[in-house]
Design a protein around this motif. Structure first.
Motif, PDB file in Angstrom:
ATOM      1  N   MET A 307     -12.783  -7.855 -10.905  1.00 22.26           N
ATOM      2  CA  MET A 307     -11.627  -7.030 -10.559  1.00 22.26           C
ATOM      3  C   MET A 307     -11.361  -6.967  -9.061  1.00 22.26           C
ATOM      4  SD  MET A 307     -11.396  -3.754 -13.118  1.00 22.26           S
ATOM      5  CE  MET A 307     -12.919  -2.996 -12.573  1.00 22.26           C
ATOM      6  N   SER A 308     -12.329  -7.398  -8.262  1.00 25.56           N
ATOM      7  CA  SER A 308     -12.164  -7.322  -6.810  1.00 25.56           C
ATOM      8  C   SER A 308     -12.165  -8.695  -6.135  1.00 25.56           C
ATOM      9  CB  SER A 308     -13.270  -6.452  -6.200  1.00 25.56           C
ATOM     10  OG  SER A 308     -14.545  -6.973  -6.524  1.00 25.56           O
ATOM     11  N   ASP A 309     -12.099  -9.763  -6.924  1.00 24.18           N
ATOM     12  CA  ASP A 309     -12.145 -11.122  -6.379  1.00 24.18           C
ATOM     13  C   ASP A 309     -10.818 -11.472  -5.707  1.00 24.18           C
ATOM     14  OD1 ASP A 309     -12.535 -13.741  -5.762  1.00 24.18           O
ATOM     15  OD2 ASP A 309     -12.624 -14.466  -7.826  1.00 24.18           O
ATOM     16  N   GLN A 310     -10.791 -11.499  -4.381  1.00 24.34           N
ATOM     17  CA  GLN A 310      -9.559 -11.764  -3.649  1.00 24.34           C
ATOM     18  C   GLN A 310      -9.268 -13.250  -3.472  1.00 24.34           C
ATOM     19  OE1 GLN A 310      -7.206  -9.361  -2.899  1.00 24.34           O
ATOM     20  NE2 GLN A 310      -8.630  -8.400  -4.340  1.00 24.34           N
ATOM     21  N   SER A 311     -10.112 -14.116  -4.029  1.00 16.63           N
ATOM     22  CA  SER A 311      -9.776 -15.536  -4.022  1.00 16.63           C
ATOM     23  C   SER A 311      -8.625 -15.820  -4.983  1.00 16.63           C
ATOM     24  CB  SER A 311     -10.996 -16.383  -4.411  1.00 16.63           C
ATOM     25  OG  SER A 311     -11.373 -16.141  -5.759  1.00 16.63           O
ATOM     26  N   ASN A 312      -8.438 -14.919  -5.942  1.00 16.38           N
ATOM     27  CA  ASN A 312      -7.320 -15.008  -6.882  1.00 16.38           C
ATOM     28  C   ASN A 312      -6.822 -13.584  -7.133  1.00 16.38           C
ATOM     29  OD1 ASN A 312      -5.485 -15.443  -8.959  1.00 16.38           O
ATOM     30  ND2 ASN A 312      -6.803 -16.861 -10.081  1.00 16.38           N
ATOM     31  N   PRO A 313      -6.087 -13.008  -6.174  1.00 15.63           N
ATOM     32  CA  PRO A 313      -5.713 -11.588  -6.275  1.00 15.63           C
ATOM     33  C   PRO A 313      -4.871 -11.249  -7.497  1.00 15.63           C
ATOM     34  CG  PRO A 313      -4.515 -12.685  -4.499  1.00 15.63           C
ATOM     35  CD  PRO A 313      -5.581 -13.626  -4.944  1.00 15.63           C
ATOM     36  N   ASP A 314      -4.018 -12.159  -7.936  1.00 19.73           N
ATOM     37  CA  ASP A 314      -3.197 -11.869  -9.115  1.00 19.73           C
ATOM     38  C   ASP A 314      -4.069 -11.769 -10.370  1.00 19.73           C
ATOM     39  OD1 ASP A 314      -0.719 -11.765  -7.809  1.00 19.73           O
ATOM     40  OD2 ASP A 314      -0.537 -13.938  -7.836  1.00 19.73           O
ATOM     41  N   ALA A 315      -5.090 -12.620 -10.454  1.00 22.40           N
ATOM     42  CA  ALA A 315      -6.005 -12.549 -11.589  1.00 22.40           C
ATOM     43  C   ALA A 315      -6.832 -11.264 -11.526  1.00 22.40           C
ATOM     44  CB  ALA A 315      -6.923 -13.763 -11.604  1.00 22.40           C
ATOM     45  N   ALA A 316      -7.272 -10.895 -10.318  1.00 20.90           N
ATOM     46  CA  ALA A 316      -8.031  -9.656 -10.158  1.00 20.90           C
ATOM     47  C   ALA A 316      -7.192  -8.457 -10.578  1.00 20.90           C
ATOM     48  CB  ALA A 316      -8.484  -9.508  -8.706  1.00 20.90           C
ATOM     49  N   MET A 317      -5.901  -8.483 -10.211  1.00 22.39           N
ATOM     50  CA  MET A 317      -5.006  -7.392 -10.603  1.00 22.39           C
ATOM     51  C   MET A 317      -4.804  -7.377 -12.120  1.00 22.39           C
ATOM     52  SD  MET A 317      -1.068  -6.652  -9.383  1.00 22.39           S
ATOM     53  CE  MET A 317      -1.518  -6.890  -7.659  1.00 22.39           C
ATOM     54  N   ALA A 318      -4.753  -8.551 -12.713  1.00 23.94           N
ATOM     55  CA  ALA A 318      -4.577  -8.635 -14.167  1.00 23.94           C
ATOM     56  C   ALA A 318      -5.769  -7.999 -14.884  1.00 23.94           C
ATOM     57  CB  ALA A 318      -4.423 -10.092 -14.590  1.00 23.94           C
ATOM     58  N   ILE A 319      -6.977  -8.292 -14.407  1.00 24.11           N
ATOM     59  CA  ILE A 319      -8.183  -7.727 -15.029  1.00 24.11           C
ATOM     60  C   ILE A 319      -8.210  -6.215 -14.835  1.00 24.11           C
ATOM     61  CG2 ILE A 319     -10.708  -7.733 -14.997  1.00 24.11           C
ATOM     62  CD1 ILE A 319     -10.505 -10.681 -14.025  1.00 24.11           C
TER      63      ILE A 319
END
Length: 445
Positions: A307-319
């Motif tokens: 949920m905090s992985d900023q390498s893929n912020p859109d995916a982190a936001m999705a989770i």
């Protein structure tokens, strides 16, 4: 608050924020080619000039025209009927007043008298504005009327006035969210270069940029005064964000960690917080799922990292969004039932509900704003927010989260409610900054 001419939605949002500060309002522009804009009225803050319809001071010399056929008359009648009420004839007395006012003004120069009148006084003719700049219907009226391919077909005369014929393209009339989705898609496509922009125009059935401007002007002239048209833009924005999040999620990102799914992890967390968060409560909550503490710790670490992985912020936001949906759907706490109903429209695969969110209001909107504002004030004062939430309102963090599952969805898609929020936030910021911690106050809970 309504949108203006060729204003982007981002510009509108900024203007609305300024309007909330100044209390001002902006009129809806009337896109009528071939007419000079009146000087804008004085405003408390700078605003884009808004052209208004005025009578021509001098009519162009009449030319003999071929007698209109029955088909031509029928086409004109159809065009007239498709106009909004304010375009269909209008108030002749008010129009006469405008004409008298314009004729008394001294803004027209001698050069204007030498110019042919009317939009099509001669082929290729463009009148000049009051500053001597050649009239361009994109910059002066924002509707893109300088497309040589179909400029003539886009206007007609009625009662001595020039109007543009509504052009809906092949977009569905009355589909507010659909309009904004297409509009935002076209706006965003410009960042990818001209080739991408032109391809996006064609994807949405538009010939060129000016055709897009005409369709935009048509929708605005008919619907800009309808609050739901502007609210639909917020829904379209959110649905666009959810689409972007869905696209960002790669295979495996939502898979269970050591058998602990995101839904199970969120549900246990909700109940754990409601129970006070002690280890004894955790063991009881883990037992039915046959999860030991070590596995729970590893699963929690992995899910938090995702949920905090900023390498893929859109995916982190999705989770994180899916976690919020699962947390609310657990039904824990005093307002769990309300959150459970509201959660049906919170996920990345759900349709944005907005004001149609399911379930009854957990508390009144004013009460919700008060509680939210108080927490913000306490945080600034360095107080323990959770302790104060319990002391003043008798609520836990889960109770607050459950209340917000309902109201946050409504607030994010309703400009009118957002305006009310600003007023209430200011009221309670002052109250709690002054040390008033009375949870009852004078409102309906």
């Amino acid at each position: 608050m309504t949108m203006m001419g060729d204003e982007t939605f981002a510009d509108f949002e900024r203007r609305m924020a300024e309007d909330n500060d100044s209390g001002g309002t902006a009129p809806v522009p009337v896109h009528v080619p071939g007419k000079k804009p009146a000087a804008p009225a004085a405003k408390a803050r700078p605003a884009p000039p808004v052209p208004s319809v005025v009578e021509e001071e001098e009519e162009a010399p009449e030319e003999e025209e071929p007698e209109a056929s029955d088909d031509d008359e029928a086409a004109d009648d159809a065009a007239d009927d498709s106009l909004p009420d304010e375009y269909d004839g209008g108030d002749d007395e008010a129009a006469d007043d405008d004409s008298d006012s314009d004729s008394d003004s001294d803004d027209d120069s001698d050069d204007d008298d030498d110019q042919p009148k009317g939009q099509h006084a001669r082929p290729g003719f463009r009148p000049k504005d009051r500053d001597g700049v050649q009239w361009d219907y994109v910059t002066h009226e924002g509707a893109g009327f300088n497309d040589a391919d179909d400029e003539d077909a886009m206007t007609f005369e009625k009662n001595g006035k020039t109007y543009f014929k509504p052009d809906w393209g092949d977009w569905k009339i009355g589909d507010f969210v659909g309009y904004w989705k297409k509009h935002f898609d076209i706006e965003g496509s410009q960042e990818g270069g001209e080739k991408n922009f032109q391809a996006t125009l064609k994807k949405h059935g538009l010939r060129n940029r000016n055709h897009w401007k005409r369709v935009t002007a048509t929708f605005l002239s008919h619907y800009a005064k309808d609050p739901e048209f502007t609210n639909a833009a917020l829904i379209a924005r959110q649905e666009g964000v959810r689409s972007k999040m869905r696209d960002a999620v790669k295979p495996g990102m939502l898979d269970p960690v050591e058998g602990v799914s995101l839904q199970v992890w969120a549900g246990i967390n909700a109940k754990l917080i409601s129970a006070g968060g002690d280890m004894a409560a955790l063991k009881k909550l883990l037992a039915p799922h046959k999860i030991d503490e070590a596995k729970w710790a590893r699963a929690s670490e992995t899910w938090n990292a995702r949920m905090s992985d900023q390498s893929n912020p859109d995916a982190a936001m999705a989770i994180a969004t899916e976690y919020g949906k699962a947390f609310a759907s657990g039904g824990a706490g005093a307002y769990g039932a309300s959150a459970q109903e509201a959660s049906s429209s919170m996920g990345i695969n759900d349709k944005v509900a907005g004001k149609k969110v399911k379930g009854a209001e957990p508390v009144s909107f004013e009460r919700w704003v008060e509680i939210q504002t108080a927490q913000g004030v306490w945080a600034q004062q360095g107080k323990d927010v959770n302790a104060m939430l319990k002391k003043v309102f008798g609520l836990t963090a889960v109770d607050w989260s459950n209340m917000s599952a309902h109201w946050s969805q409504k607030l994010s898609t309703d400009y009118q409610l957002a305006g009310k929020y600003g007023e209430l936030n200011a009221k309670y910021t002052a109250q709690y900054s002054a040390g008033d911690a009375d949870p009852d106050g004078d409102l309906e809970v």
